[in-house]
Design a protein around this motif. Structure first.
Motif, PDB file in Angstrom:
ATOM      1  N   SER A 178       0.933  -1.289  -0.081  1.00  0.00           N
ATOM      2  CA  SER A 178      -0.093  -0.055  -0.300  1.00  0.00           C
ATOM      3  C   SER A 178       0.724   1.547  -0.123  1.00  0.00           C
ATOM      4  O   SER A 178       0.638   2.487  -0.230  1.00  0.00           O
ATOM      5  CB  SER A 178      -0.725   0.167   1.130  1.00  0.00           C
ATOM      6  N   LEU A 199      -4.011   0.715  -6.933  1.00  0.00           N
ATOM      7  CA  LEU A 199      -4.381   1.980  -6.317  1.00  0.00           C
ATOM      8  C   LEU A 199      -3.567   2.819  -5.470  1.00  0.00           C
ATOM      9  O   LEU A 199      -3.538   4.024  -5.519  1.00  0.00           O
ATOM     10  CB  LEU A 199      -5.354   1.050  -4.957  1.00  0.00           C
ATOM     11  N   SER A 200      -2.430   2.118  -4.698  1.00  0.00           N
ATOM     12  CA  SER A 200      -1.448   3.077  -4.271  1.00  0.00           C
ATOM     13  C   SER A 200      -1.223   4.603  -5.379  1.00  0.00           C
ATOM     14  O   SER A 200      -0.964   5.340  -4.271  1.00  0.00           O
ATOM     15  CB  SER A 200      -0.542   2.092  -4.100  1.00  0.00           C
ATOM     16  N   VAL A 251      -4.657   6.453  -5.623  1.00  0.00           N
ATOM     17  CA  VAL A 251      -5.312   7.710  -4.033  1.00  0.00           C
ATOM     18  C   VAL A 251      -4.594   8.407  -3.645  1.00  0.00           C
ATOM     19  O   VAL A 251      -2.912   8.474  -3.548  1.00  0.00           O
ATOM     20  CB  VAL A 251      -5.600   6.393  -2.841  1.00  0.00           C
ATOM     21  N   THR A 258      -7.513   6.887   2.337  1.00  0.00           N
ATOM     22  CA  THR A 258      -8.184   6.206   0.801  1.00  0.00           C
ATOM     23  C   THR A 258      -8.432   5.392   0.297  1.00  0.00           C
ATOM     24  O   THR A 258      -9.002   4.438   0.080  1.00  0.00           O
ATOM     25  CB  THR A 258      -7.647   7.539  -0.255  1.00  0.00           C
ATOM     26  N   ILE A 259      -6.922   4.524   0.691  1.00  0.00           N
ATOM     27  CA  ILE A 259      -6.909   3.284   0.030  1.00  0.00           C
ATOM     28  C   ILE A 259      -7.138   1.990   1.244  1.00  0.00           C
ATOM     29  O   ILE A 259      -7.644   1.217   0.718  1.00  0.00           O
ATOM     30  CB  ILE A 259      -4.973   2.838   0.000  1.00  0.00           C
ATOM     31  N   ILE A 290     -10.988   2.051   0.738  1.00  0.00           N
ATOM     32  CA  ILE A 290     -11.002   1.349  -0.658  1.00  0.00           C
ATOM     33  C   ILE A 290     -10.903  -0.658  -0.789  1.00  0.00           C
ATOM     34  O   ILE A 290     -11.819  -0.932  -1.097  1.00  0.00           O
ATOM     35  CB  ILE A 290     -10.158   1.824  -1.702  1.00  0.00           C
TER      36      ILE A 290
END
Length: 377
Positions: A201, A305-306, A309, A314-315, A318
């Motif tokens: 992440s 995603l990383s 965002v 936020t991550i 999600i």
């Protein structure tokens, strides 16, 4: 550059956090199925009998071996009868046979006390063994009428033929062993996916928060870091999956199920029916391959995603629904029900092909955007 990215991912603080998380998760969700296998009675007795059968019959049980197994059941019934006939308490109640003991009036308090004493206080093995053998004999006698745990599904000629084939294959592999492994591998793969999310992440978010992206996007080398970071994440995930599976199978070896590795998992005594003639060992290998593939797939998802965002909050927001869907559906169809007959025979191949295609598409789309993205992003 790749080595530096690996060092950033595998920093001591993150590894320590990962170790603590794995330790807590293990004791909350995994330890029980190691510590209490088989769990209680008659499961312990069934497991002991299965071991005896494996040494006596081998991988399958034919008609003559079935008769020998039934004879041993009848002998245990006689032994139980002799035990009851030697107990004054049982004789005074008119209980001299096993059938009278288990089929007697449930409202009779003295009879209930006798049952409790024999089964639980004294824990007489033969009475539990009879129950375990009776369950197997009933499954064998009705093997032609079973769907072997399959839920309601549209039965085609292929499924009928497969069910008939399983009814006659002679395998007596037990759901006692199969369900225990499936429960363990499901939680282990989920732990792997959660661990990957923790490790990967920060992949791009950390650089964004430290304002390093302005330096990276101002040069061609910096823009190529996307590929380096992704490669580092995939290498880390591969190592992580390898370590966690190594620990898992080291622990799993204590369950002493290796004697059953050469048995067909589809049997009259297992609630799982595969389209293919998989041995338990081959099924384990298939789940390991699935674990690696899912691990790499979720690495790409987390990395993607990383990269888009703005922050950790936020991550996490999600990933929570993603993990819920993963545990509820993904692991159910991609780990627990691999090759199951209730699913189309081509489900495994097509579903993983689609997943890999989607993941590759995500990488390509994001890489193309990285090359064109404005420095003010």
């Amino acid at each position: 550059m790749l080595f530096l990215e690996l060092r950033k991912i595998l920093n001591i603080k993150l590894l320590l956090l990962l170790f603590i998380f794995n330790y807590i998760f293990y004791f909350l969700f995994i330890e029980f199925n190691f510590e209490y296998f088989p769990n209680g009675r008659p499961a312990n007795d069934a497991y002991r009998i299965l071991n005896e059968m494996k040494h006596s019959f081998g991988k399958t049980m034919d008609e003559s071996e079935y008769e020998a197994f039934k004879k041993s059941y009848d002998e245990r019934i006689l032994e139980a009868n002799k035990y009851l006939q030697s107990k004054e308490e049982a004789v005074n109640l008119g209980i001299t046979t096993y059938s009278e003991l288990v089929q007697g009036d449930d409202e009779n308090e003295k009879l209930n006390n006798l049952r409790y004493k024999i089964f639980h206080k004294e824990g007489v093995n033969v009475f539990w063994e009879i129950q375990a053998q009776n369950n197997m004999l009933e499954s064998y006698n009705y093997k032609d009428d079973q769907n072997y745990g399959s839920e309601d599904f549209f039965i085609t000629k292929d499924t009928k033929d497969r069910l008939k084939e399983i009814a006659n294959n002679g395998s007596y592999f037990s759901s006692l062993i199969f369900d225990n492994y499936n429960e363990l591998i499901k939680y282990t793969v989920f732990l792997i996916i959660l661990s990957i999310a923790i490790m990967t992440s920060p992949l791009f978010i950390k650089d964004r928060q430290n304002k390093l992206v302005y330096l990276q996007y101002s040069s061609k080398i910096g823009r190529n870091l996307f590929k380096k970071k992704l490669a580092a994440a995939l290498i880390t995930s591969f190592l992580l999956v390898t370590v966690q599976l190594t620990v898992f199978f080291t622990l799993y070896s204590t369950n002493d199920t290796n004697i059953f590795f050469d048995m067909n998992v589809s049997s009259f005594y297992n609630g799982f029916t595969s389209w293919f003639d998989l041995t338990f060992g081959e099924y384990i290998i298939l789940t390991v391959a699935a674990a690696y593939l899912l691990g790499l797939i979720f690495t790409v998802i987390t990395a993607f995603l990383s990269s888009i965002v703005p922050n950790y909050l936020t991550i996490i927001g999600i990933q929570v629904p993603i993990m819920f869907v993963t545990f509820t559906y993904v692991l159910k169809y991609f780990i627990e029900r691999l090759t199951e007959i209730t699913l189309p025979s081509y489900f495994l191949h097509i579903s993983y092909t689609i997943l890999v295609f989607v993941i590759i598409s995500m990488i390509v789309i994001r890489w193309q955007k990285e090359k064109r993205i404005d420095i003010l992003y």
